[in-house]
Design a protein around this motif. Structure first.
Motif, mmCIF file in Angstrom:
data_model
loop_
_atom_site.group_PDB
_atom_site.id
_atom_site.type_symbol
_atom_site.label_atom_id
_atom_site.label_comp_id
_atom_site.label_asym_id
_atom_site.label_seq_id
_atom_site.Cartn_x
_atom_site.Cartn_y
_atom_site.Cartn_z
ATOM 1 N N VAL A 47 0.833 -1.205 0.000
ATOM 2 C CA VAL A 47 0.000 0.000 0.000
ATOM 3 C C VAL A 47 0.870 1.258 0.000
ATOM 4 O O VAL A 47 0.647 2.191 -0.777
ATOM 5 C CB VAL A 47 -0.968 -0.020 1.215
ATOM 6 N N VAL A 48 1.873 1.282 0.863
ATOM 7 C CA VAL A 48 2.745 2.463 0.949
ATOM 8 C C VAL A 48 3.594 2.599 -0.317
ATOM 9 O O VAL A 48 3.827 3.706 -0.802
ATOM 10 C CB VAL A 48 3.610 2.430 2.229
ATOM 11 N N PHE A 49 4.033 1.491 -0.886
ATOM 12 C CA PHE A 49 4.780 1.506 -2.149
ATOM 13 C C PHE A 49 3.955 2.182 -3.242
ATOM 14 O O PHE A 49 4.433 3.055 -3.967
ATOM 15 C CB PHE A 49 5.132 0.064 -2.547
ATOM 16 N N ILE A 50 2.692 1.773 -3.356
ATOM 17 C CA ILE A 50 1.807 2.367 -4.369
ATOM 18 C C ILE A 50 1.600 3.856 -4.088
ATOM 19 O O ILE A 50 1.657 4.683 -5.006
ATOM 20 C CB ILE A 50 0.466 1.605 -4.416
ATOM 21 N N ALA A 51 1.403 4.212 -2.829
ATOM 22 C CA ALA A 51 1.232 5.627 -2.478
ATOM 23 C C ALA A 51 2.481 6.425 -2.826
ATOM 24 O O ALA A 51 2.389 7.539 -3.361
ATOM 25 C CB ALA A 51 0.897 5.764 -0.995
ATOM 26 N N PHE A 52 3.657 5.871 -2.533
ATOM 27 C CA PHE A 52 4.909 6.555 -2.867
ATOM 28 C C PHE A 52 4.996 6.787 -4.380
ATOM 29 O O PHE A 52 5.374 7.879 -4.823
ATOM 30 C CB PHE A 52 6.122 5.749 -2.385
ATOM 31 N N CYS A 53 4.657 5.780 -5.155
ATOM 32 C CA CYS A 53 4.721 5.932 -6.616
ATOM 33 C C CYS A 53 3.748 6.997 -7.109
ATOM 34 O O CYS A 53 4.102 7.815 -7.973
ATOM 35 C CB CYS A 53 4.452 4.588 -7.292
ATOM 36 N N LEU A 54 2.538 7.026 -6.554
ATOM 37 C CA LEU A 54 1.572 8.051 -6.966
ATOM 38 C C LEU A 54 2.039 9.451 -6.577
ATOM 39 O O LEU A 54 1.905 10.403 -7.357
ATOM 40 C CB LEU A 54 0.201 7.744 -6.371
ATOM 41 N N VAL A 55 2.598 9.596 -5.375
ATOM 42 C CA VAL A 55 3.112 10.897 -4.942
ATOM 43 C C VAL A 55 4.296 11.309 -5.814
ATOM 44 O O VAL A 55 4.445 12.480 -6.172
ATOM 45 C CB VAL A 55 3.477 10.884 -3.442
ATOM 46 N N THR A 56 5.127 10.352 -6.189
ATOM 47 C CA THR A 56 6.246 10.645 -7.089
ATOM 48 C C THR A 56 5.724 11.201 -8.416
ATOM 49 O O THR A 56 6.251 12.202 -8.922
ATOM 50 C CB THR A 56 7.105 9.388 -7.325
ATOM 51 N N LEU A 57 4.689 10.595 -8.957
ATOM 52 C CA LEU A 57 4.118 11.089 -10.217
ATOM 53 C C LEU A 57 3.492 12.469 -10.037
ATOM 54 O O LEU A 57 3.630 13.337 -10.909
ATOM 55 C CB LEU A 57 3.092 10.089 -10.746
ATOM 56 N N LEU A 58 2.833 12.688 -8.913
ATOM 57 C CA LEU A 58 2.254 14.002 -8.622
ATOM 58 C C LEU A 58 3.339 15.079 -8.572
ATOM 59 O O LEU A 58 3.204 16.149 -9.178
ATOM 60 C CB LEU A 58 1.503 13.954 -7.289
ATOM 61 N N LEU A 59 4.422 14.787 -7.880
ATOM 62 C CA LEU A 59 5.503 15.763 -7.776
ATOM 63 C C LEU A 59 6.252 15.924 -9.095
ATOM 64 O O LEU A 59 6.765 17.004 -9.389
ATOM 65 C CB LEU A 59 6.456 15.411 -6.635
ATOM 66 N N TRP A 60 6.327 14.887 -9.891
ATOM 67 C CA TRP A 60 6.940 14.985 -11.226
ATOM 68 C C TRP A 60 6.241 16.092 -12.015
ATOM 69 O O TRP A 60 6.901 16.933 -12.636
ATOM 70 C CB TRP A 60 6.829 13.644 -11.942
ATOM 71 N N VAL A 61 4.917 16.101 -11.943
ATOM 72 C CA VAL A 61 4.157 17.121 -12.668
ATOM 73 C C VAL A 61 4.304 18.479 -11.986
ATOM 74 O O VAL A 61 4.642 19.476 -12.634
ATOM 75 C CB VAL A 61 2.660 16.722 -12.758
ATOM 76 N N ASN A 62 4.078 18.534 -10.678
ATOM 77 C CA ASN A 62 4.072 19.818 -9.980
ATOM 78 C C ASN A 62 5.451 20.477 -9.960
ATOM 79 O O ASN A 62 5.564 21.686 -10.123
ATOM 80 C CB ASN A 62 3.562 19.657 -8.548
ATOM 81 N N GLN A 63 6.487 19.705 -9.734
ATOM 82 C CA GLN A 63 7.826 20.269 -9.578
ATOM 83 C C GLN A 63 8.584 20.373 -10.912
ATOM 84 O O GLN A 63 9.723 20.798 -10.930
ATOM 85 C CB GLN A 63 8.647 19.416 -8.601
#
Length: 153
Positions: A47-63
């Protein structure tokens, strides 16, 4: 919560769940006392692995990370304990600086992915709900697919 804080927390959670999974694997394969810890900690880690990957994609776009940074961020979740090292490397390079670029009063989104991120950032409660549903859905898919198959017979 700033992008830096969010990424730091999810990277640390990923490390903790890796450690718990490794403890579970030790109990199962070395001491042969129980496999319950692998079942429980494996699910938590997934669950945390998937959350980390989604947050990584979110920050890829935002940052505005490069594709290379996004891929390396995703790959950092695979080996144990690498996510905190990756987060700190991004921090040292200034890649986690600032607030939400696509949030209220920030940059105007210029493509469909940025529009999606901006819409989520404009409604934090909806963003959390969407994130939870995404994590739950992807976890469900992972559970249906099952664990990776070992090549050992």
């Amino acid at each position: 919560m700033s992008p830096r804080t969010l990424y730091r927390r999810i990277a640390a959670a990923e490390v903790v769940t890796w450690a718990l999974l490794l403890v579970g694997m030790f109990l199962k394969y070395v001491t042969r006392t129980t496999d319950l810890a692998v079942t429980v900690f494996g699910l938590v880690h997934g669950v945390v692995f998937i959350a980390f990957c989604l947050v990584t994609l979110l920050l890829w776009v935002n940052q505005r990370w490069t594709l290379r940074e996004a891929v390396l961020g995703l790959l950092s979740a695979v080996p144990p304990f690498l996510t905190v090292w990756w987060e700190r490397r991004l921090e040292r390079r200034g890649r986690l600086e600032g607030d939400w670029r696509l949030g209220r009063g920030g940059d105007a989104p210029v493509n469909p992915v940025e529009r999606l991120v901006a819409a989520l950032l404009a409604r934090p409660a909806v963003a959390v709900a969407v994130g939870l549903v995404a994590v739950a859905g992807l976890t469900g898919v992972a559970l249906v697919l099952g664990p990776p198959v070992s090549s050992q017979g």
